[in-house]
Scaffold this motif. Structure first.
Motif, short mmCIF file in Angstrom:
data_model
loop_
_atom_site.label_atom_id
_atom_site.label_comp_id
_atom_site.label_asym_id
_atom_site.label_seq_id
_atom_site.Cartn_x
_atom_site.Cartn_y
_atom_site.Cartn_z
N THR A 92 0.58 10.85 4.56
CA THR A 92 -0.88 10.75 4.68
C THR A 92 -1.23 10.14 6.03
O THR A 92 -0.37 9.59 6.74
CB THR A 92 -1.43 9.83 3.58
OG1 THR A 92 -0.84 8.54 3.74
CG2 THR A 92 -1.15 10.36 2.19
N LYS A 136 11.34 22.92 12.52
CA LYS A 136 11.45 21.82 11.55
C LYS A 136 12.28 22.26 10.35
O LYS A 136 13.18 21.56 9.90
CB LYS A 136 10.05 21.43 11.04
CG LYS A 136 9.38 20.40 11.87
CD LYS A 136 9.66 19.02 11.30
CE LYS A 136 9.20 17.98 12.28
NZ LYS A 136 9.82 16.71 12.10
N GLY A 176 5.87 11.00 14.19
CA GLY A 176 5.90 12.02 15.23
C GLY A 176 7.28 12.59 15.41
O GLY A 176 8.17 12.41 14.56
N SER A 192 6.45 9.16 1.43
CA SER A 192 7.53 9.90 2.10
C SER A 192 8.39 8.99 2.97
O SER A 192 9.39 9.44 3.53
CB SER A 192 6.97 11.05 2.94
OG SER A 192 6.13 10.56 3.97
N ASN A 193 8.01 7.71 3.07
CA ASN A 193 8.83 6.79 3.87
C ASN A 193 9.14 5.51 3.09
O ASN A 193 9.31 4.45 3.67
CB ASN A 193 8.10 6.44 5.18
CG ASN A 193 9.06 5.95 6.24
OD1 ASN A 193 10.21 6.37 6.28
ND2 ASN A 193 8.60 5.04 7.08
N ILE A 253 0.87 -1.19 0.00
CA ILE A 253 0.00 0.00 0.00
C ILE A 253 0.90 1.24 0.00
O ILE A 253 1.82 1.33 0.82
CB ILE A 253 -0.90 0.04 1.26
CG1 ILE A 253 -1.63 -1.29 1.48
CG2 ILE A 253 -1.88 1.21 1.17
CD1 ILE A 253 -2.60 -1.68 0.40
C1 LIG Z 1 11.40 15.45 4.62
C2 LIG Z 1 10.83 14.34 5.51
C3 LIG Z 1 10.65 14.58 6.85
C4 LIG Z 1 10.13 13.58 7.70
N1 LIG Z 1 9.99 13.84 9.03
C5 LIG Z 1 9.46 12.89 9.82
C6 LIG Z 1 9.30 13.13 11.23
O1 LIG Z 1 9.61 14.20 11.74
N2 LIG Z 1 8.76 12.14 11.98
C7 LIG Z 1 8.38 10.93 11.43
O2 LIG Z 1 7.87 10.07 12.17
N3 LIG Z 1 8.55 10.68 10.12
C8 LIG Z 1 9.07 11.61 9.31
N4 LIG Z 1 9.26 11.34 7.98
C9 LIG Z 1 8.85 10.04 7.45
C10 LIG Z 1 7.43 10.07 6.86
O3 LIG Z 1 7.02 11.38 6.64
C11 LIG Z 1 6.40 9.41 7.76
O4 LIG Z 1 6.75 8.07 7.97
C12 LIG Z 1 5.01 9.51 7.07
O5 LIG Z 1 4.03 9.60 8.01
C13 LIG Z 1 4.72 8.39 6.09
O6 LIG Z 1 3.46 8.63 5.48
P1 LIG Z 1 3.21 8.31 3.93
O7 LIG Z 1 1.75 8.47 3.67
O8 LIG Z 1 4.12 9.09 3.07
O9 LIG Z 1 3.54 6.74 3.88
P2 LIG Z 1 4.25 5.93 2.74
O10 LIG Z 1 5.67 6.39 2.62
O11 LIG Z 1 3.44 5.95 1.51
O12 LIG Z 1 4.21 4.47 3.37
C14 LIG Z 1 4.94 4.19 4.56
C15 LIG Z 1 4.50 2.81 5.07
O13 LIG Z 1 3.13 2.87 5.46
C16 LIG Z 1 2.37 1.90 4.73
N5 LIG Z 1 1.06 2.49 4.44
C17 LIG Z 1 0.80 3.69 3.85
N6 LIG Z 1 -0.53 3.91 3.81
C18 LIG Z 1 -1.12 2.81 4.36
C19 LIG Z 1 -2.48 2.41 4.60
N7 LIG Z 1 -3.52 3.20 4.27
N8 LIG Z 1 -2.70 1.20 5.18
C20 LIG Z 1 -1.68 0.39 5.53
N9 LIG Z 1 -0.38 0.71 5.33
C21 LIG Z 1 -0.09 1.90 4.76
C22 LIG Z 1 3.17 1.63 3.46
O14 LIG Z 1 2.85 0.35 2.94
C23 LIG Z 1 4.59 1.71 4.01
O15 LIG Z 1 4.92 0.51 4.64
C24 LIG Z 1 9.79 12.31 7.15
C25 LIG Z 1 10.00 12.08 5.77
C26 LIG Z 1 10.52 13.08 4.96
C27 LIG Z 1 10.72 12.77 3.49
#
Ligand SMILES: Cc1cc2nc3c(=O)[nH]c(=O)nc-3n(C[C@H](O)[C@H](O)[C@H](O)COP(=O)(O)OP(=O)(O)OC[C@H]3O[C@@H](n4cnc5c(N)ncnc54)[C@H](O)[C@@H]3O)c2cc1C
Length: 308
Positions: A140, A220, A150, A77-78, A72
């Motif tokens: 998201t 940040k 967090g 971003s991760n 998924i």
């Molecule tokens: C510039 C930058 C700054 C950041 N700062 C932080 C920070 O301060 N703190 C922090 O904790 N993280 C931080 N991150 C990491 C990232 O932002 C978080 O992990 C973020 O919340 C991931 O959300 P995403 O929707 O982009 O997930 P994705 O990258 O799309 O997915 C991440 C994981 O979640 C799973 N996933 C996504 N959506 C679902 C769903 N609906 N159901 C089940 N599984 C799902 C995916 O399969 C994957 O395993 C940062 C990243 C960047 C690039």
């Protein structure tokens, strides 16, 4: 749910015929780089952007029958996609069906595809506080919940009232607060898909809330790679007292490069992908950092970044 850098992509020996009933929903060889923050990596063998939960359940059911691995994708971003791409189905939650955002009393309900920025600003405008601790974190609701996103001020898990998920039998289930547990960049939301979540917030004057958000945002911005840089946050903190960035910084690794991938000189737990960088270079740089930190301090850094 921990990152597994060493794992090989799953091999599927299937053709598009497997998804004949889902022609309008599933596509083949879809580039993933535009959908992830690193803007790197190869395509998804199959790719679906379901319009409804019925579409989603149908596609997942077909994956299980045919033995097609799936992932998924939220805001990307991760996630780092390998240069060879992902040999399975990537499901991108982005349709309006998964993007509902409503406020009732002090409860905000958000679909999995709602961007954190929208969740935070919507709540603040409604005079509801709590989620501002996530200011500046991309992604998201679904991705943030999965990894309990967090920072120093707290994490998203502490505000969750209940979550709605699609379980492995394709049934919609409600997970109440008492069933949920959140740890450092981790949760027990192990069902295949998080569909939505309710957040319990506390009333606060919107103006003071916005002022606090501005302060968090300034801090940040000062401590992360520049907005125009393609980057990812790489490692988990080994303990609550020992942070990954401090270990990498003290090991003198800021600015370390592998090809066009570089350890950020603003925050050592980020890798920046300069023009021409590849996912392979990012992975090699991750290995170098790990080795150095292990040799100098005896900590084995674990990935927070998901490698597909
Ligand atoms: C510039 C930058 C700054 C950041 N700062 C932080 C920070 O301060 N703190 C922090 O904790 N993280 C931080 N991150 C990491 C990232 O932002 C978080 O992990 C973020 O919340 C991931 O959300 P995403 O929707 O982009 O997930 P994705 O990258 O799309 O997915 C991440 C994981 O979640 C799973 N996933 C996504 N959506 C679902 C769903 N609906 N159901 C089940 N599984 C799902 C995916 O399969 C994957 O395993 C940062 C990243 C960047 C690039």
């Amino acid at each position: 749910m921990r990152g597994c850098h060493g794992a090989e992509p799953v091999e599927t020996h299937t053709t598009m015929a497997v998804f004949d009933d889902f022609r309008g929903i599933v596509r083949e060889n879809e580039p993933l780089a535009p959908l992830v923050w690193f803007r790197l990596g190869g395509p998804a063998r199959y790719f679906a952007s379901p319009r409804t939960v019925e579409d989603l359940a149908g596609v997942l059911g077909r994956c299980r029958e045919a033995g097609v691995a799936f992932k998924i994708l939220g805001g990307g971003s991760n996630v780092l996609v390998r240069d060879e791409g992902y040999d399975g189905l990537v499901i991108h939650l982005e349709s309006p069906f998964f993007s509902d955002l409503t406020v009732r009393d002090n409860i905000v309900t958000a679909g999995a595809a709602v961007p954190l920025t929208a969740l935070i600003s919507h709540s603040a405008r409604a005079g509801l506080a709590g989620l501002e601790i996530l200011t500046g974190i991309p992604g998201t609701v679904g991705g943030a919940l999965k990894g309990n996103a967090g920072g120093r001020g707290g994490a998203i898990g502490s505000l969750v009232h209940r979550a709605t998920v699609l379980d492995p039998a394709n049934e919609i289930q409600i997970r109440e607060r008492d069933d949920l547990s959140f740890a450092d960049r981790d949760s027990n939301l192990d069902e295949p898909v998080i569909l939505s979540a309710e957040f319990e917030l506390r009333p606060e004057d919107p103006e003071s809330l916005v002022r606090r958000m501005r302060r968090i945002w300034i801090v940040k911005k000062e401590n992360q790679p520049y907005g125009h840089q393609l980057s990812g946050l790489i490692f988990r903190d080994p303990t609550s007292d020992v942070t990954a960035w401090a270990l990498i910084d003290q090991a003198g690794l800021k600015g370390l490069r592998e090809g066009n991938a570089e350890v950020s000189d603003r925050h050592a737990n980020f890798i920046v992908a300069h023009e021409g960088a590849t996912a392979t270079q990012v992975l090699l740089l991750i290995d170098k950092v790990r080795q150095q930190v292990w040799q100098q301090f005896g900590y084995e850094l674990e990935l927070q970044l998901q490698v597909w």
